[in-house]
Scaffold this motif. Sequence first.
Motif, PDB file in Angstrom:
ATOM      1  N   ASP A 242       0.825  -1.515   0.098  1.00  0.00           N
ATOM      2  CA  ASP A 242      -0.106  -0.093  -0.068  1.00  0.00           C
ATOM      3  C   ASP A 242       0.746   0.979   0.071  1.00  0.00           C
ATOM      4  O   ASP A 242       0.501   2.443  -0.906  1.00  0.00           O
ATOM      5  CB  ASP A 242      -0.952  -0.368   1.314  1.00  0.00           C
ATOM      6  CG  ASP A 242      -1.762  -1.127   1.192  1.00  0.00           C
ATOM      7  OD1 ASP A 242      -2.582  -1.100   0.069  1.00  0.00           O
ATOM      8  OD2 ASP A 242      -2.243  -1.710   1.948  1.00  0.00           O
ATOM      9  N   ALA A 243       1.922   0.674   0.486  1.00  0.00           N
ATOM     10  CA  ALA A 243       2.974   2.418   0.746  1.00  0.00           C
ATOM     11  C   ALA A 243       3.611   2.749  -0.690  1.00  0.00           C
ATOM     12  O   ALA A 243       3.715   4.035  -0.961  1.00  0.00           O
ATOM     13  CB  ALA A 243       3.940   2.452   1.846  1.00  0.00           C
ATOM     14  N   VAL A 244       3.773   1.213  -0.928  1.00  0.00           N
ATOM     15  CA  VAL A 244       4.372   2.449  -2.314  1.00  0.00           C
ATOM     16  C   VAL A 244       3.332   2.405  -3.389  1.00  0.00           C
ATOM     17  O   VAL A 244       3.898   3.294  -4.616  1.00  0.00           O
ATOM     18  CB  VAL A 244       5.354   0.347  -2.881  1.00  0.00           C
ATOM     19  CG1 VAL A 244       5.659   0.507  -4.574  1.00  0.00           C
ATOM     20  CG2 VAL A 244       6.053  -0.201  -1.741  1.00  0.00           C
ATOM     21  N   ARG A 245       1.733   1.170  -3.365  1.00  0.00           N
ATOM     22  CA  ARG A 245       1.512   2.263  -4.413  1.00  0.00           C
ATOM     23  C   ARG A 245       0.956   3.996  -4.403  1.00  0.00           C
ATOM     24  O   ARG A 245       0.859   4.150  -5.288  1.00  0.00           O
ATOM     25  CB  ARG A 245       0.438   1.659  -4.323  1.00  0.00           C
ATOM     26  CG  ARG A 245       0.353   0.033  -5.039  1.00  0.00           C
ATOM     27  CD  ARG A 245      -0.986  -1.045  -4.478  1.00  0.00           C
ATOM     28  NE  ARG A 245      -0.378  -2.486  -5.906  1.00  0.00           N
ATOM     29  CZ  ARG A 245      -0.704  -3.047  -5.023  1.00  0.00           C
ATOM     30  NH1 ARG A 245      -0.837  -3.002  -3.591  1.00  0.00           N
ATOM     31  NH2 ARG A 245      -0.538  -4.484  -5.697  1.00  0.00           N
ATOM     32  N   ALA A 246       0.916   4.044  -2.891  1.00  0.00           N
ATOM     33  CA  ALA A 246       0.978   5.304  -2.563  1.00  0.00           C
ATOM     34  C   ALA A 246       2.397   5.826  -2.975  1.00  0.00           C
ATOM     35  O   ALA A 246       1.460   7.486  -3.522  1.00  0.00           O
ATOM     36  CB  ALA A 246       0.211   5.451  -1.079  1.00  0.00           C
ATOM     37  N   ALA A 247       2.897   5.967  -2.533  1.00  0.00           N
ATOM     38  CA  ALA A 247       3.669   6.545  -3.522  1.00  0.00           C
ATOM     39  C   ALA A 247       4.432   6.881  -4.804  1.00  0.00           C
ATOM     40  O   ALA A 247       4.384   7.207  -5.241  1.00  0.00           O
ATOM     41  CB  ALA A 247       5.903   5.871  -2.726  1.00  0.00           C
ATOM     42  N   LEU A 248       3.753   6.050  -5.604  1.00  0.00           N
ATOM     43  CA  LEU A 248       3.583   5.855  -7.169  1.00  0.00           C
ATOM     44  C   LEU A 248       2.449   6.804  -7.526  1.00  0.00           C
ATOM     45  O   LEU A 248       3.238   7.466  -8.678  1.00  0.00           O
ATOM     46  CB  LEU A 248       3.432   4.217  -7.460  1.00  0.00           C
ATOM     47  CG  LEU A 248       4.685   3.880  -7.720  1.00  0.00           C
ATOM     48  CD1 LEU A 248       4.315   1.889  -8.035  1.00  0.00           C
ATOM     49  CD2 LEU A 248       5.516   3.804  -8.692  1.00  0.00           C
ATOM     50  N   ALA A 249       1.865   6.711  -7.268  1.00  0.00           N
ATOM     51  CA  ALA A 249       0.816   8.123  -7.395  1.00  0.00           C
ATOM     52  C   ALA A 249       1.456   9.618  -7.001  1.00  0.00           C
ATOM     53  O   ALA A 249       0.793  10.300  -7.168  1.00  0.00           O
ATOM     54  CB  ALA A 249      -0.225   7.749  -6.751  1.00  0.00           C
ATOM     55  N   GLU A 250       2.462   9.561  -6.297  1.00  0.00           N
ATOM     56  CA  GLU A 250       2.476  11.102  -5.931  1.00  0.00           C
ATOM     57  C   GLU A 250       3.911  11.382  -6.565  1.00  0.00           C
ATOM     58  O   GLU A 250       4.497  10.496  -7.278  1.00  0.00           O
ATOM     59  CB  GLU A 250       2.678  11.056  -4.008  1.00  0.00           C
ATOM     60  CG  GLU A 250       1.401  10.627  -3.679  1.00  0.00           C
ATOM     61  CD  GLU A 250       1.919  10.477  -1.647  1.00  0.00           C
ATOM     62  OE1 GLU A 250       3.579  10.481  -1.204  1.00  0.00           O
ATOM     63  OE2 GLU A 250       0.952  10.795  -1.232  1.00  0.00           O
ATOM     64  N   ASP A 251       4.148  12.706  -6.613  1.00  0.00           N
ATOM     65  CA  ASP A 251       5.294  13.536  -7.719  1.00  0.00           C
ATOM     66  C   ASP A 251       6.206  12.933  -6.461  1.00  0.00           C
ATOM     67  O   ASP A 251       7.078  14.595  -6.222  1.00  0.00           O
ATOM     68  CB  ASP A 251       4.283  14.912  -8.013  1.00  0.00           C
ATOM     69  CG  ASP A 251       6.139  15.372  -8.602  1.00  0.00           C
ATOM     70  OD1 ASP A 251       6.439  15.262  -9.407  1.00  0.00           O
ATOM     71  OD2 ASP A 251       6.080  16.409  -8.401  1.00  0.00           O
ATOM     72  N   TRP A 252       7.225  11.986  -6.146  1.00  0.00           N
ATOM     73  CA  TRP A 252       8.155  11.887  -6.163  1.00  0.00           C
ATOM     74  C   TRP A 252       9.202  11.983  -6.594  1.00  0.00           C
ATOM     75  O   TRP A 252       9.315  11.052  -8.062  1.00  0.00           O
ATOM     76  CB  TRP A 252       8.839  10.451  -5.223  1.00  0.00           C
ATOM     77  CG  TRP A 252       7.625  10.564  -3.804  1.00  0.00           C
ATOM     78  CD1 TRP A 252       6.470  10.119  -3.644  1.00  0.00           C
ATOM     79  CD2 TRP A 252       7.527  11.943  -2.932  1.00  0.00           C
ATOM     80  NE1 TRP A 252       6.160  10.782  -2.448  1.00  0.00           N
ATOM     81  CE2 TRP A 252       6.809  11.387  -1.953  1.00  0.00           C
ATOM     82  CE3 TRP A 252       8.928  12.639  -2.396  1.00  0.00           C
ATOM     83  CZ2 TRP A 252       6.635  12.119  -0.459  1.00  0.00           C
ATOM     84  CZ3 TRP A 252       9.298  13.196  -0.952  1.00  0.00           C
ATOM     85  CH2 TRP A 252       7.615  13.373  -0.444  1.00  0.00           C
ATOM     86  N   ASP A 253      11.262  11.856  -7.229  1.00  0.00           N
ATOM     87  CA  ASP A 253      11.845  12.398  -8.208  1.00  0.00           C
ATOM     88  C   ASP A 253      12.457  10.117  -7.955  1.00  0.00           C
ATOM     89  O   ASP A 253      12.644  10.263  -8.608  1.00  0.00           O
ATOM     90  CB  ASP A 253      13.225  12.917  -7.648  1.00  0.00           C
ATOM     91  CG  ASP A 253      12.563  14.148  -7.573  1.00  0.00           C
ATOM     92  OD1 ASP A 253      11.902  14.945  -8.638  1.00  0.00           O
ATOM     93  OD2 ASP A 253      13.056  15.438  -6.820  1.00  0.00           O
ATOM     94  N   GLY A 254      12.042   9.993  -6.578  1.00  0.00           N
ATOM     95  CA  GLY A 254      12.510   8.188  -6.337  1.00  0.00           C
ATOM     96  C   GLY A 254      11.981   7.588  -5.321  1.00  0.00           C
ATOM     97  O   GLY A 254      11.139   8.374  -4.683  1.00  0.00           O
ATOM     98  N   ILE A 255      12.064   6.560  -5.680  1.00  0.00           N
ATOM     99  CA  ILE A 255      11.026   5.789  -4.165  1.00  0.00           C
ATOM    100  C   ILE A 255      12.256   4.825  -4.068  1.00  0.00           C
ATOM    101  O   ILE A 255      12.995   3.900  -4.608  1.00  0.00           O
ATOM    102  CB  ILE A 255      10.170   4.419  -4.571  1.00  0.00           C
ATOM    103  CG1 ILE A 255       8.989   6.093  -4.545  1.00  0.00           C
ATOM    104  CG2 ILE A 255       9.736   4.042  -3.429  1.00  0.00           C
ATOM    105  CD1 ILE A 255       7.623   4.962  -5.810  1.00  0.00           C
ATOM    106  N   VAL A 256      12.707   4.954  -2.302  1.00  0.00           N
ATOM    107  CA  VAL A 256      13.606   4.037  -1.825  1.00  0.00           C
ATOM    108  C   VAL A 256      13.216   2.610  -0.901  1.00  0.00           C
ATOM    109  O   VAL A 256      12.041   3.269  -0.544  1.00  0.00           O
ATOM    110  CB  VAL A 256      14.670   5.025  -0.953  1.00  0.00           C
ATOM    111  CG1 VAL A 256      15.593   4.016  -0.534  1.00  0.00           C
ATOM    112  CG2 VAL A 256      15.100   6.084  -1.959  1.00  0.00           C
TER     113      VAL A 256
END
Length: 299
Positions: free
Chosen positions: A46-60
Amino acid sequence: MRLKVIVNAWGGSVGGEDVTARLAEEFAAHGILASVTEVQGEALEDAVRAALAEDWDGIVAGGGDGTLGTVARLMAGSGKPFGVLPLGTRNHFCRDLGVPLEEKGAVAVIAAHHLLRIDLAEVNGRVFLNNSTVGLYPEMVRERERQQKHGWRKMPAMLLASVRTLARFTRHRLAVSAEGWGERLMTPLVFVGNNMYETTLPRAGRRPRLDRGELCLCITRHSSRWAILRMLLRAVLGRLKEEREFEMRAVCEAEIRSSRRYLRVSMDGEITMMRTPLRYRTLPKALTVFAPLPQKEAE
Protein backbone atom coordinates in the motif's frame (compact mmCIF):
# COMPACT_ATOMS: atom_id res chain seq x y z
CA MET A 1 15.88 15.80 -5.05
CA ARG A 2 12.76 14.61 -3.21
CA LEU A 3 12.59 10.93 -2.30
CA LYS A 4 10.07 8.66 -0.66
CA VAL A 5 11.87 6.16 1.57
CA ILE A 6 9.95 3.08 2.71
CA VAL A 7 11.49 0.80 5.33
CA ASN A 8 9.98 -2.61 5.99
CA ALA A 9 10.48 -3.32 9.68
CA TRP A 10 9.82 -7.03 8.99
CA GLY A 11 12.20 -7.21 6.05
CA GLY A 12 15.49 -7.25 7.92
CA SER A 13 17.48 -5.57 10.65
CA VAL A 14 16.88 -1.83 10.98
CA GLY A 15 18.93 -1.29 14.08
CA GLY A 16 17.64 -0.53 17.53
CA GLU A 17 16.87 3.17 17.11
CA ASP A 18 14.52 5.54 15.33
CA VAL A 19 15.28 4.46 11.77
CA THR A 20 13.08 7.14 10.21
CA ALA A 21 14.93 10.02 11.86
CA ARG A 22 18.33 8.47 11.20
CA LEU A 23 17.71 7.97 7.49
CA ALA A 24 16.15 11.41 7.05
CA GLU A 25 19.30 12.95 8.55
CA GLU A 26 21.60 10.89 6.32
CA PHE A 27 19.77 11.96 3.18
CA ALA A 28 19.61 15.59 4.38
CA ALA A 29 23.42 15.58 4.69
CA HIS A 30 23.45 15.17 0.88
CA GLY A 31 20.90 17.93 0.33
CA ILE A 32 18.04 15.46 -0.28
CA LEU A 33 14.56 15.87 1.17
CA ALA A 34 13.54 12.36 2.21
CA SER A 35 10.14 11.44 3.58
CA VAL A 36 10.81 8.23 5.51
CA THR A 37 8.00 5.82 6.40
CA GLU A 38 8.39 2.62 8.41
CA VAL A 39 5.87 -0.11 7.57
CA GLN A 40 5.23 -3.71 8.53
CA GLY A 41 4.19 -6.69 6.44
CA GLU A 42 1.26 -6.17 4.09
CA ALA A 43 1.33 -2.38 4.53
CA LEU A 44 4.42 -2.34 2.32
CA GLU A 45 2.50 -2.71 -0.94
CA ASP A 46 0.00 0.00 0.00
CA ALA A 47 2.85 2.39 0.83
CA VAL A 48 4.57 1.75 -2.51
CA ARG A 49 1.37 2.22 -4.52
CA ALA A 50 0.69 5.49 -2.71
CA ALA A 51 4.23 6.72 -3.41
CA LEU A 52 3.90 5.85 -7.10
CA ALA A 53 0.77 8.01 -7.29
CA GLU A 54 2.66 11.00 -5.84
CA ASP A 55 5.26 13.32 -7.37
CA TRP A 56 8.52 11.92 -5.96
CA ASP A 57 11.84 11.98 -7.82
CA GLY A 58 12.42 8.40 -6.77
CA ILE A 59 11.34 5.67 -4.34
CA VAL A 60 13.80 4.03 -1.95
CA ALA A 61 13.18 0.75 -0.15
CA GLY A 62 14.97 -0.62 2.88
CA GLY A 63 14.73 -4.27 3.88
CA GLY A 64 15.70 -7.75 2.74
CA ASP A 65 15.55 -9.29 -0.73
CA GLY A 66 11.88 -10.16 -0.30
CA THR A 67 11.07 -6.51 0.44
CA LEU A 68 13.13 -5.23 -2.49
CA GLY A 69 11.53 -7.79 -4.79
CA THR A 70 8.04 -6.67 -3.78
CA VAL A 71 8.84 -3.00 -4.40
CA ALA A 72 10.56 -3.76 -7.72
CA ARG A 73 7.50 -5.71 -8.88
CA LEU A 74 5.23 -2.76 -8.16
CA MET A 75 7.63 -0.26 -9.77
CA ALA A 76 8.23 -2.31 -12.94
CA GLY A 77 7.74 -0.20 -16.04
CA SER A 78 6.98 2.98 -14.06
CA GLY A 79 10.20 4.69 -15.14
CA LYS A 80 10.57 6.09 -11.62
CA PRO A 81 14.06 5.49 -10.13
CA PHE A 82 14.35 2.81 -7.45
CA GLY A 83 16.91 3.08 -4.66
CA VAL A 84 17.89 0.30 -2.25
CA LEU A 85 19.07 0.24 1.35
CA PRO A 86 20.70 -3.04 2.52
CA LEU A 87 18.70 -3.75 5.67
CA GLY A 88 18.26 -7.49 5.13
CA THR A 89 20.15 -10.60 6.20
CA ARG A 90 21.99 -11.51 3.00
CA ASN A 91 21.30 -8.52 0.71
CA HIS A 92 21.87 -10.49 -2.49
CA PHE A 93 20.47 -7.82 -4.80
CA CYS A 94 22.49 -5.01 -3.20
CA ARG A 95 25.67 -7.07 -3.57
CA ASP A 96 24.97 -7.82 -7.24
CA LEU A 97 24.17 -4.16 -7.95
CA GLY A 98 27.38 -3.12 -6.17
CA VAL A 99 25.67 -1.05 -3.47
CA PRO A 100 27.71 -0.76 -0.23
CA LEU A 101 26.33 -2.89 2.58
CA GLU A 102 26.27 -0.08 5.12
CA GLU A 103 23.65 2.67 5.21
CA LYS A 104 25.87 5.70 4.67
CA GLY A 105 27.45 4.20 1.57
CA ALA A 106 24.09 3.14 0.16
CA VAL A 107 22.67 6.65 0.73
CA ALA A 108 25.73 8.15 -1.01
CA VAL A 109 25.05 5.96 -4.07
CA ILE A 110 21.49 7.28 -4.28
CA ALA A 111 22.68 10.87 -3.77
CA ALA A 112 25.10 10.55 -6.70
CA HIS A 113 22.02 10.05 -8.93
CA HIS A 114 23.65 7.65 -11.39
CA LEU A 115 20.80 5.74 -13.03
CA LEU A 116 20.91 2.31 -14.64
CA ARG A 117 18.18 0.34 -16.38
CA ILE A 118 18.22 -3.31 -15.34
CA ASP A 119 16.18 -6.41 -16.12
CA LEU A 120 13.38 -8.05 -14.22
CA ALA A 121 11.89 -11.47 -14.86
CA GLU A 122 8.44 -12.97 -14.49
CA VAL A 123 6.66 -16.27 -14.06
CA ASN A 124 3.00 -16.43 -15.13
CA GLY A 125 2.86 -12.65 -15.01
CA ARG A 126 4.35 -12.39 -11.49
CA VAL A 127 7.53 -10.29 -11.50
CA PHE A 128 10.68 -11.17 -9.54
CA LEU A 129 13.99 -9.41 -9.00
CA ASN A 130 16.52 -12.14 -8.16
CA ASN A 131 15.34 -15.69 -8.75
CA SER A 132 12.55 -18.23 -8.64
CA THR A 133 12.73 -21.89 -7.60
CA VAL A 134 10.61 -25.04 -7.78
CA GLY A 135 11.28 -28.06 -5.56
CA LEU A 136 13.35 -28.34 -2.39
CA TYR A 137 13.97 -24.67 -1.71
CA PRO A 138 10.29 -23.58 -1.51
CA GLU A 139 9.72 -26.54 0.81
CA MET A 140 12.60 -25.39 3.00
CA VAL A 141 11.22 -21.84 3.20
CA ARG A 142 7.75 -23.12 4.10
CA GLU A 143 9.24 -25.28 6.87
CA ARG A 144 11.38 -22.35 8.07
CA GLU A 145 8.30 -20.12 8.34
CA ARG A 146 6.57 -22.87 10.34
CA GLN A 147 9.50 -22.98 12.80
CA GLN A 148 9.60 -19.19 13.08
CA LYS A 149 5.96 -19.22 14.14
CA HIS A 150 7.08 -21.46 17.01
CA GLY A 151 9.61 -18.87 18.16
CA TRP A 152 12.76 -19.88 16.28
CA ARG A 153 14.96 -17.12 14.87
CA LYS A 154 15.38 -16.98 11.10
CA MET A 155 18.82 -18.58 10.64
CA PRO A 156 18.40 -21.47 13.14
CA ALA A 157 14.90 -22.04 11.72
CA MET A 158 16.33 -22.29 8.20
CA LEU A 159 18.99 -24.76 9.33
CA LEU A 160 16.38 -27.00 10.96
CA ALA A 161 14.11 -26.63 7.92
CA SER A 162 16.94 -27.67 5.59
CA VAL A 163 17.62 -30.82 7.60
CA ARG A 164 13.95 -31.79 7.69
CA THR A 165 13.39 -31.08 3.99
CA LEU A 166 16.43 -33.09 2.93
CA ALA A 167 15.33 -35.94 5.18
CA ARG A 168 12.04 -36.13 3.28
CA PHE A 169 13.76 -35.56 -0.11
CA THR A 170 11.00 -35.37 -2.70
CA ARG A 171 11.47 -35.12 -6.46
CA HIS A 172 9.11 -33.73 -9.09
CA ARG A 173 8.32 -35.20 -12.48
CA LEU A 174 8.54 -32.17 -14.75
CA ALA A 175 8.78 -31.32 -18.43
CA VAL A 176 11.18 -28.41 -18.85
CA SER A 177 11.60 -26.64 -22.20
CA ALA A 178 13.38 -23.54 -23.44
CA GLU A 179 14.01 -22.20 -26.94
CA GLY A 180 14.08 -25.39 -28.97
CA TRP A 181 15.31 -27.63 -26.14
CA GLY A 182 13.15 -29.79 -23.90
CA GLU A 183 13.41 -32.71 -21.48
CA ARG A 184 11.18 -34.77 -19.17
CA LEU A 185 12.91 -35.51 -15.90
CA MET A 186 12.64 -36.31 -12.23
CA THR A 187 14.25 -33.46 -10.35
CA PRO A 188 14.45 -32.18 -6.77
CA LEU A 189 15.16 -28.61 -7.88
CA VAL A 190 14.74 -26.20 -10.82
CA PHE A 191 16.18 -22.70 -10.40
CA VAL A 192 15.49 -19.71 -12.68
CA GLY A 193 17.58 -16.60 -12.15
CA ASN A 194 17.14 -13.08 -13.47
CA ASN A 195 20.41 -13.03 -15.49
CA MET A 196 23.27 -15.49 -15.17
CA TYR A 197 24.87 -16.52 -11.88
CA GLU A 198 28.56 -17.28 -11.34
CA THR A 199 29.45 -20.83 -10.24
CA THR A 200 33.17 -20.41 -9.49
CA LEU A 201 35.09 -18.57 -6.79
CA PRO A 202 35.52 -15.82 -5.81
CA ARG A 203 32.07 -14.72 -7.08
CA ALA A 204 30.08 -17.94 -6.75
CA GLY A 205 26.39 -17.18 -6.38
CA ARG A 206 26.77 -13.63 -7.70
CA ARG A 207 25.53 -12.03 -10.93
CA PRO A 208 28.14 -10.06 -12.89
CA ARG A 209 25.47 -8.30 -14.97
CA LEU A 210 21.85 -7.35 -14.33
CA ASP A 211 21.05 -6.05 -17.80
CA ARG A 212 21.79 -8.82 -20.33
CA GLY A 213 18.16 -9.72 -20.97
CA GLU A 214 18.49 -13.40 -20.11
CA LEU A 215 17.41 -16.02 -17.61
CA CYS A 216 19.69 -18.46 -15.80
CA LEU A 217 17.96 -21.85 -16.06
CA CYS A 218 19.49 -24.40 -13.70
CA ILE A 219 18.37 -28.01 -13.46
CA THR A 220 19.58 -30.75 -11.15
CA ARG A 221 18.93 -34.46 -11.70
CA HIS A 222 20.22 -35.70 -8.36
CA SER A 223 18.51 -38.86 -7.13
CA SER A 224 19.40 -38.81 -3.42
CA ARG A 225 19.80 -36.42 -0.51
CA TRP A 226 23.52 -37.29 -0.36
CA ALA A 227 23.96 -36.24 -3.97
CA ILE A 228 22.22 -32.95 -3.19
CA LEU A 229 24.52 -32.40 -0.20
CA ARG A 230 27.52 -33.06 -2.45
CA MET A 231 26.21 -30.50 -4.93
CA LEU A 232 25.68 -27.93 -2.17
CA LEU A 233 29.22 -28.50 -0.90
CA ARG A 234 30.64 -27.94 -4.38
CA ALA A 235 28.50 -24.81 -4.70
CA VAL A 236 29.96 -23.46 -1.44
CA LEU A 237 33.47 -24.28 -2.70
CA GLY A 238 32.77 -22.56 -6.03
CA ARG A 239 33.13 -25.81 -8.00
CA LEU A 240 29.56 -26.29 -9.17
CA LYS A 241 30.58 -26.65 -12.83
CA GLU A 242 32.20 -29.97 -11.90
CA GLU A 243 28.82 -31.40 -10.89
CA ARG A 244 27.73 -33.84 -13.61
CA GLU A 245 24.06 -33.89 -12.65
CA PHE A 246 23.74 -30.12 -12.71
CA GLU A 247 23.02 -28.15 -15.89
CA MET A 248 22.90 -24.39 -16.49
CA ARG A 249 21.56 -22.60 -19.58
CA ALA A 250 21.19 -18.95 -20.61
CA VAL A 251 17.73 -18.49 -22.14
CA CYS A 252 15.15 -15.74 -22.65
CA GLU A 253 12.07 -17.88 -21.97
CA ALA A 254 11.38 -21.22 -20.30
CA GLU A 255 8.39 -23.38 -19.48
CA ILE A 256 7.87 -25.94 -16.72
CA ARG A 257 4.99 -28.42 -17.04
CA SER A 258 3.73 -30.85 -14.44
CA SER A 259 0.92 -33.34 -14.01
CA ARG A 260 0.06 -31.39 -10.87
CA ARG A 261 -2.35 -28.53 -11.29
CA TYR A 262 -0.38 -26.33 -8.85
CA LEU A 263 3.26 -26.16 -7.79
CA ARG A 264 4.81 -24.35 -4.85
CA VAL A 265 7.12 -21.65 -6.23
CA SER A 266 9.56 -19.28 -4.53
CA MET A 267 10.20 -15.79 -5.89
CA ASP A 268 12.87 -13.71 -4.13
CA GLY A 269 12.34 -15.90 -1.07
CA GLU A 270 8.56 -15.44 -0.97
CA ILE A 271 6.42 -18.58 -1.47
CA THR A 272 3.22 -18.92 -3.48
CA MET A 273 1.18 -21.68 -5.12
CA MET A 274 1.07 -21.22 -8.90
CA ARG A 275 -1.03 -22.93 -11.55
CA THR A 276 0.93 -24.93 -14.10
CA PRO A 277 2.43 -24.65 -16.59
CA LEU A 278 4.95 -22.15 -15.26
CA ARG A 279 6.00 -19.76 -18.02
CA TYR A 280 9.12 -17.72 -17.37
CA ARG A 281 10.44 -14.81 -19.41
CA THR A 282 12.90 -11.97 -19.05
CA LEU A 283 11.77 -8.34 -18.92
CA PRO A 284 14.76 -6.43 -20.33
CA LYS A 285 15.54 -3.05 -18.77
CA ALA A 286 12.17 -2.90 -17.02
CA LEU A 287 13.46 -1.18 -13.88
CA THR A 288 15.45 2.04 -13.42
CA VAL A 289 17.72 1.98 -10.35
CA PHE A 290 20.13 4.24 -8.52
CA ALA A 291 23.43 2.41 -9.08
CA PRO A 292 27.10 2.98 -8.24
CA LEU A 293 29.17 4.68 -10.91
CA PRO A 294 31.04 2.22 -13.17
CA GLN A 295 34.58 1.67 -11.88
CA LYS A 296 36.29 3.68 -14.66
CA GLU A 297 34.01 6.67 -14.12
CA ALA A 298 34.43 6.47 -10.36
CA GLU A 299 38.20 6.73 -10.78
